[in-house]
Scaffold this motif. Structure first.
Motif, mmCIF file in Angstrom:
data_model
loop_
_atom_site.group_PDB
_atom_site.id
_atom_site.type_symbol
_atom_site.label_atom_id
_atom_site.label_comp_id
_atom_site.label_asym_id
_atom_site.label_seq_id
_atom_site.Cartn_x
_atom_site.Cartn_y
_atom_site.Cartn_z
ATOM 1 N N LYS A 196 19.494 -11.458 -0.267
ATOM 2 C CA LYS A 196 20.743 -10.218 -0.766
ATOM 3 C C LYS A 196 21.333 -10.033 0.537
ATOM 4 N N THR A 197 20.853 -10.209 1.731
ATOM 5 C CA THR A 197 21.606 -9.809 2.914
ATOM 6 C C THR A 197 22.311 -11.284 3.280
ATOM 7 N N ALA A 200 17.922 -14.364 7.712
ATOM 8 C CA ALA A 200 17.657 -13.797 6.540
ATOM 9 C C ALA A 200 17.205 -14.663 5.266
ATOM 10 N N ALA A 209 22.380 -14.343 11.617
ATOM 11 C CA ALA A 209 21.659 -13.425 10.511
ATOM 12 C C ALA A 209 21.443 -14.121 9.306
ATOM 13 N N ILE A 210 22.457 -14.911 8.651
ATOM 14 C CA ILE A 210 22.198 -15.421 7.523
ATOM 15 C C ILE A 210 21.026 -16.545 7.619
ATOM 16 N N ASP A 261 15.361 -12.924 2.373
ATOM 17 C CA ASP A 261 16.128 -11.856 2.319
ATOM 18 C C ASP A 261 17.332 -12.389 1.797
ATOM 19 N N MET A 293 21.773 -3.515 9.029
ATOM 20 C CA MET A 293 21.203 -5.003 9.197
ATOM 21 C C MET A 293 22.525 -5.823 9.054
ATOM 22 N N ILE A 294 23.503 -5.376 8.081
ATOM 23 C CA ILE A 294 24.572 -6.008 7.796
ATOM 24 C C ILE A 294 25.711 -5.720 8.639
ATOM 25 N N ILE A 350 25.453 -11.427 0.957
ATOM 26 C CA ILE A 350 26.391 -10.460 1.321
ATOM 27 C C ILE A 350 27.378 -11.118 2.689
ATOM 28 N N LEU A 351 26.347 -11.621 3.607
ATOM 29 C CA LEU A 351 27.159 -12.041 4.944
ATOM 30 C C LEU A 351 27.894 -13.384 4.652
#
Length: 220
Positions: A190-191, A183, A179-180, A188, A1-2, A194-195
């Motif tokens: 955490k994801t 998420a 995605a950010i 989410d 996913m990342i 990270i992104l």
């Protein structure tokens, strides 16, 4: 996913920046070199995506490229091509929103060139194409490089226009900003964190490296 959004974002940014570079240089050279009727209108159209909200730009592209539009309908009817909700649509969105940055950087670089070098080359019989690639472009390279970096960074961070015409399809059109957003919306964190860290560090490194290179060039 990342990993998937990172790969898609880099792919979209590289592709869009290539077209932005070519078309941005061509437009900047054309507008700075020639005077013609409608010049201000053309320049306003180029810069317009810089001031429009990205979602508005995306909606305009949706109208232009949708199957019911003239252009989108033509491509679908005769070539069976549908750009909406594809990687190509994401590239187009990034290209449109980053083109003003490339254009402005190249335009400023071309206007700051000492015309004596170009005029001297003309008196020696050099063609316009040779003058451009051997004199104009090398002298304006710092400005062009600045445009490349800024356009790439802008394409990497594009969100609104991409969401409108490319959608959020994991593994296909889902870029890092999308995605950010989704998420965070899905809880989410955490994801998202990270992104966020990845794109922040990467963008900062690009701009910092450009500034250091420009400083070094000025010192020399």
């Amino acid at each position: 996913m990342i990993l998937s959004p990172i790969i898609i974002s880099l792919k979209v940014s590289f592709i869009s920046t290539i077209f932005t570079l070519i078309i941005g240089i061509a437009l900047a050279r054309f507008i700075t070199k020639y005077n013609f009727k409608g010049k201000n209108i053309l320049e306003a159209m180029i810069i317009l995506p810089m001031v429009l909200p990205p979602s508005v730009t995306g909606y305009g592209l949706l109208i232009l490229l949708g199957k019911r539009s003239f252009l989108g309908g033509f491509l679908y009817k005769f070539f069976d091509i549908s750009l909406i909700f594809t990687l190509g649509a994401a590239c187009i969105a990034s290209f449109i929103v980053s083109l003003p940055l490339m254009y402005q950087s190249c335009k400023a670089a071309f206007l700051n060139i000492d015309k004596t070098y170009e005029n001297t080359a003309r008196t020696l019989g050099a063609s316009e194409i040779r003058i451009f690639f051997r004199i104009t472009l090398p002298l304006s390279w710092p400005g062009v490089l600045s445009g490349i970096v800024l356009s790439f960074a802008r394409a990497l961070g594009e969100f609104g226009a991409t969401l409108m015409i490319a959608g959020n399809i994991p593994g296909k059109t889902q870029t890092i900003p999308l995605a950010i957003y989704f998420a965070v919306e899905g809880g989410d964190n955490k994801t998202a964190n990270i992104l966020f860290a990845i794109v922040l560090v990467f963008s900062f490194t690009l701009i910092y490296s450009l500034n250091m290179w420009m400083k070094k060039q000025n010192d020399n």
